[in-house]
Design a protein around this motif. Structure first.
Motif, PDB file in Angstrom:
ATOM      1  N   TRP A 156       0.588  -1.281  -0.224  1.00 21.44           N
ATOM      2  CA  TRP A 156       0.498   0.108   0.318  1.00 21.44           C
ATOM      3  C   TRP A 156       0.744   1.673   0.258  1.00 21.44           C
ATOM      4  O   TRP A 156       0.723   2.438  -0.445  1.00 21.44           O
ATOM      5  N   ILE A 157       2.030   1.385   0.557  1.00 25.07           N
ATOM      6  CA  ILE A 157       2.901   2.139   0.643  1.00 25.07           C
ATOM      7  C   ILE A 157       3.242   2.239  -0.426  1.00 25.07           C
ATOM      8  O   ILE A 157       3.073   4.130  -1.220  1.00 25.07           O
ATOM      9  N   PHE A 179      -3.965  10.245  -1.261  1.00 27.11           N
ATOM     10  CA  PHE A 179      -3.327   9.461  -1.667  1.00 27.11           C
ATOM     11  C   PHE A 179      -2.123   9.614  -0.379  1.00 27.11           C
ATOM     12  O   PHE A 179      -1.448   8.607  -0.126  1.00 27.11           O
ATOM     13  N   LEU A 180      -1.580  10.573  -0.416  1.00 26.80           N
ATOM     14  CA  LEU A 180      -0.536  11.200   0.588  1.00 26.80           C
ATOM     15  C   LEU A 180      -1.036  10.773   1.555  1.00 26.80           C
ATOM     16  O   LEU A 180      -0.380  10.545   2.675  1.00 26.80           O
ATOM     17  N   VAL A 187       2.077   3.613   6.677  1.00 25.88           N
ATOM     18  CA  VAL A 187       3.587   3.647   8.062  1.00 25.88           C
ATOM     19  C   VAL A 187       2.903   3.249   8.970  1.00 25.88           C
ATOM     20  O   VAL A 187       3.374   2.516   9.537  1.00 25.88           O
ATOM     21  N   ILE A 188       1.770   4.109   9.905  1.00 27.25           N
ATOM     22  CA  ILE A 188       1.214   4.107  11.052  1.00 27.25           C
ATOM     23  C   ILE A 188       1.274   2.640  10.933  1.00 27.25           C
ATOM     24  O   ILE A 188       0.967   1.405  12.137  1.00 27.25           O
ATOM     25  N   LEU A 190       1.538  -0.226   9.072  1.00 25.93           N
ATOM     26  CA  LEU A 190       2.348  -1.182   9.098  1.00 25.93           C
ATOM     27  C   LEU A 190       3.365  -1.411  10.530  1.00 25.93           C
ATOM     28  O   LEU A 190       3.591  -2.431  10.657  1.00 25.93           O
ATOM     29  N   LEU A 191       3.766  -0.149  11.449  1.00 24.08           N
ATOM     30  CA  LEU A 191       3.805  -0.228  12.317  1.00 24.08           C
ATOM     31  C   LEU A 191       3.709  -0.977  13.143  1.00 24.08           C
ATOM     32  O   LEU A 191       3.803  -1.836  14.489  1.00 24.08           O
ATOM     33  N   ALA A 192       1.457  -1.036  13.271  1.00 21.91           N
ATOM     34  CA  ALA A 192       0.696  -1.003  14.273  1.00 21.91           C
ATOM     35  C   ALA A 192       0.695  -2.892  14.117  1.00 21.91           C
ATOM     36  O   ALA A 192       0.354  -3.715  15.242  1.00 21.91           O
ATOM     37  N   TRP A 193       0.687  -3.226  12.500  1.00 25.87           N
ATOM     38  CA  TRP A 193       0.522  -5.311  12.246  1.00 25.87           C
ATOM     39  C   TRP A 193       1.775  -5.113  13.010  1.00 25.87           C
ATOM     40  O   TRP A 193       1.942  -6.522  13.254  1.00 25.87           O
ATOM     41  N   LYS A 194       3.772  -5.039  12.541  1.00 33.47           N
ATOM     42  CA  LYS A 194       3.911  -5.345  13.133  1.00 33.47           C
ATOM     43  C   LYS A 194       4.262  -5.733  14.661  1.00 33.47           C
ATOM     44  O   LYS A 194       4.220  -6.683  14.947  1.00 33.47           O
ATOM     45  N   LYS A 195       3.879  -5.071  15.587  1.00 40.64           N
ATOM     46  CA  LYS A 195       4.074  -4.839  16.706  1.00 40.64           C
ATOM     47  C   LYS A 195       2.397  -6.434  16.981  1.00 40.64           C
ATOM     48  O   LYS A 195       3.008  -7.209  18.019  1.00 40.64           O
TER      49      LYS A 195
END
Length: 204
Positions: A156-157, A179-180, A187-188, A190-195
């Motif tokens: 998505w990024i 889209f911006l 990005v937020i 991605l960080l949340a799902w990595k956690k």
């Protein structure tokens, strides 16, 4: 920066109520996706159906097709997310296996080639490479999101970053701005799902 703000103001002034509704539900869908909330799918369905029509009007045929694909994948994802494994209250966030990564890359390349050939051969698209690329990466992103894979955010990024100038070029300034915002939210996310995936692994 001034030119962008001026363009954004002009885009807001010229936008249709339909584009405004699509943007609202699109942002809501990404927000709910970040929160792993199943409302990502009904809000996404509303936005994608509207964008099918909008993309047709501005000759973004591949993006029109991907929005139709989003619609069907939203129904599929809604079904998958609402039926977690026994003993779990929701589908867990996980990483792709090596095989999954390979399959995702093959899906990306294969869909890009097919879309490009179709656009060049059968449509009057003036941005076939651009349109095909954003559509192919979004195709992968939606598939991985339905499977609740962390890597969906990477797809998505990439999609969002390339879509910003594409929609700006097409005169859809508000959608470009959307889209911006999507890029920041991705990005937020991605960080949340990595956690979340890390917590799943720790309790496995």
């Amino acid at each position: 920066m001034d030119w962008f703000m001026e363009g954004l103001q002009a885009g807001i002034a010229e936008m249709s109520w339909l584009e405004a509704v699509a943007v609202f539900f699109g942002l809501a869908s990404v927000f709910y996706s970040m929160k792993e909330n199943i409302l990502v799918f009904p809000t996404g369905i509303v936005s994608t159906l509207i964008y099918v029509w909008i993309c047709l009007q501005v000759k973004l045929y591949a993006d029109m097709g991907i929005n139709a694909y989003y619609f069907s994948m939203s129904i599929y994802g809604w079904y998958v997310w609402s039926r977690p494994k026994p003993g779990s209250d929701r589908l867990p966030v996980t990483w792709l296996s090596r095989k999954g990564i390979l399959n995702s890359v093959l899906l990306l390349v294969g869909s890009y080639v097919v879309l490009y050939v179709v656009l060049v051969t059968f449509t009057d698209s003036d941005v076939p490479q651009w349109d095909s690329f954003t559509t192919a990466t979004a195709f992968v992103g939606m598939w991985l999101m339905a499977k609740k894979k962390v890597e969906n955010w990477i797809a998505w990024i990439i999609t969002d970053l390339v879509s910003v100038p594409l929609y700006l070029y097409k005169g859809l300034v508000l959608t470009s701005f959307q889209f911006l915002v999507f890029t920041v939210l991705a990005v937020i996310g991605l960080l949340a799902w990595k956690k979340s995936a890390k917590q799943v692994s720790a309790h496995a």
